[in-house]
Design an enzyme around this catalytic site. Structure first.
Site, mmCIF file in Angstrom:
data_model
loop_
_atom_site.group_PDB
_atom_site.id
_atom_site.type_symbol
_atom_site.label_atom_id
_atom_site.label_comp_id
_atom_site.label_asym_id
_atom_site.label_seq_id
_atom_site.Cartn_x
_atom_site.Cartn_y
_atom_site.Cartn_z
ATOM 1 C CB CYS A 193 -24.780 -41.285 13.688
ATOM 2 S SG CYS A 193 -24.394 -41.506 12.001
ATOM 3 C CE1 TYR A 204 -31.693 -40.207 10.703
ATOM 4 C CE2 TYR A 204 -32.530 -40.367 8.347
ATOM 5 C CZ TYR A 204 -31.548 -40.600 9.111
ATOM 6 O OH TYR A 204 -30.055 -40.401 8.738
#
Ligand SMILES: Cc1cc2nc3c(=O)[nH]c(=O)nc-3n(C[C@H](O)[C@H](O)[C@H](O)COP(=O)(O)OP(=O)(O)OC[C@H]3O[C@@H](n4cnc5c(N)ncnc54)[C@H](O)[C@@H]3O)c2cc1C
Length: 448
Positions: free
Chosen positions: A46, A176
């Site tokens: 992330c 993703y």
């Protein structure tokens, strides 16, 4: 005799959250982490990904600036300079974790842990620890596809080692991570080709938005290949040749990145010795309370294969520790209605049911509203990119069961609406809310 009340395997998102919460309830905690604190999210997930996405967003805005009257045309990103900022940011997170672990009195050991039995962990430095509770939060790692030459390609971990944008890059995958890497590399100057086995991107997201996103990618110069059957990867000097199943080769690439799934870190942690069950892919089986089939052993996060997202791992771990040490007997995570964002260009934010899921569950009792519009900045700069927002409502009262936002700012817009969805709002509630003007977010309450 127990050395600790809790031993945590893994100092990533779930493990750290569990250790901190247990210690806050007074438990004696040992945390085992052989690599960098923060695990995947902070080091190869992330955080560095979002840093690169922010750079890519900025590149897009800078490219638009001359159209709005700004004089200068920016040059390409200086990757080493930007990576120095990214590294400093991540090192600050490590330092903050170290300080907080010390302050909480958590014994942090830089070792691998392995079950000898359900109560005993052998550390890779030879020490043995015992505790009545063990939390497994060992996460996962990227997986290459099973094709000849796959070892010549990189995975997402390798992307974070890059010091420059490869001129031509192939990204293999449709999830993703593939979509995010494709978008940001294209925005940062690479020529990107995205190779997808199936017929669409992001299979768990709303199909209509994903089709528009694929078109946005094409408009921005990404070559998207659907229905691609992989044959293999070969070296040709410094370049790489990707072949399809019948042997045809694409123009050679400077880099090939596989984003073809992740596997759980459960193969070398002694699950058999402790008798802990896994599914056929190696994920640890847990019930709604994060408990495994062995008393006193629990698992959270990616190692369980359930919604592999950082806030999910954190939320599951905190609730588990509230239950074990905090006296909250009913604490457990509700895995429904978790919002998530794909950091594509533009971003895609989603919570709740897709239209297809709603129709499968509720049949004809589904009401969909959508709007397509050009965000103000793009209209000013005469850039064609449009946003697509969509609400999926169910039942006679038109309860909002899904919110799907594709467009600039969607990433920052959804969190508040996710609270509303969890509270069971209806379409009328949204219509009853006065808009904030002029914003893109106002479209969510104005859609009819
Ligand atoms: C490229 C990429 C981008 C992502 N972007 C996002 C995002 O934008 N938003 C989001 O919410 N999620 C994102 N994720 C997912 C997110 O990173 C994970 O869901 C999250 O890190 C899972 O946390 P975890 O605690 O389960 O595992 P991890 O964070 O992977 O931590 C596991 C830790 O366990 C350690 N370990 C392994 N074996 C042992 C052992 N035997 N003993 C002791 N320690 C061990 C490992 O070294 C590791 O540090 C992304 C992931 C990737 C790969």
């Amino acid at each position: 005799m127990s050395d600790f009340d809790l031993i945590v395997l893994g100092g990533g998102s779930g493990g750290l959250a569990g250790a901190f919460r247990a210690a806050s309830h007074g438990a004696r905690v040992a945390l085992l982490e052989p690599h960098l604190l923060g695990g995947t999210c902070v080091n190869v997930g992330c955080v560095p990904k979002k840093a690169m996405w922010l750079a890519a967003e900025l590149a897009g805005k800078l490219a638009m600036a001359p159209q709005l009257g700004f004089a200068t045309q920016p040059g390409a990103l200086d990757w080493p300079a930007f990576i120095a900022h990214r590294t400093r940011y991540i090192e600050n997170i490590h330092a903050s974790y170290r300080r907080r672990l010390d302050a909480a009195g958590i014994a942090t050991l830089p070792v691998h842990g392995r079950f000898l039995d359900a109560r005993t962990i052998a550390c890779s430095d030879g020490v043995r620890l015992r505790a009545p509770h063990v939390l497994v939060a060992t996460g996962g790692r990227p997986q290459r596809p099973d094709i000849p030459g796959a070892e010549f390609g990189g995975v997402s971990d390798d992307f974070f080692r890059m010091c420059a944008a490869p001129a031509r890059v192939a990204i293999v995958g449709a999830g993703y991570i593939a979509v995010e890497l494709a978008g940001l590399l294209q925005a940062l100057g690479s020529q990107v080709e995205l190779f997808v086995r199936g017929s669409r991107l992001l299979k768990d997201f709303d199909a209509e938005l994903c089709d528009v996103l694929a078109e946005d990618y094409r408009q921005s110069g990404v070559h998207v290949h659907f229905g691609y059957q992989h044959g293999g990867l070969e070296r040709d000097g410094k370049r790489l040749v990707l072949r399809n199943a019948v042997g045809d080769a694409a123009v050679p690439f400077d880099a090939v990145l596989f984003a073809t799934g992740r596997r759980p870190n459960t193969d070398a942690i002694g699950l058999e010795e402790a008798g802990i069950d896994t599914d056929e892919r190696g994920h640890i089986d847990v019930d709604a309370w994060q408990a495994t089939n062995v008393e006193g052993v629990y698992a959270v996060g990616d190692v369980t294969g359930r919604l592999p997202l950082t806030p999910v791992a954190i939320a599951a771990a905190r609730r588990l520790m509230d239950r074990l040490f905090g006296g909250h007997a009913d604490a457990k995570l509700d895995y429904e209605g978790v919002a998530t964002v794909v950091f594509s260009h533009p971003p895609l934010a989603t919570v709740g049911l897709t239209e297809a899921q709603a129709r499968a569950r509720h049949g004809a009792d589904v009401h969909v509203v959508r709007t397509q519009f050009r965000p103000m900045l793009y209209a000013l700069a005469d850039v064609p990119q449009r946003s697509l927002f969509k609400l999926v409502c169910v039942g006679a009262e038109r309860r909002v069961a899904g919110i799907h936002l594709l467009g600039e700012g969607a990433d920052e817009m959804l969190q508040g609406f996710a609270v509303a969805l969890k509270r069971g709002i209806t379409l009328d509630d949204l219509h009853d809310t006065v808009a904030i003007h002029p914003t893109s977010a106002e479209e969510v309450v104005l859609m009819r």
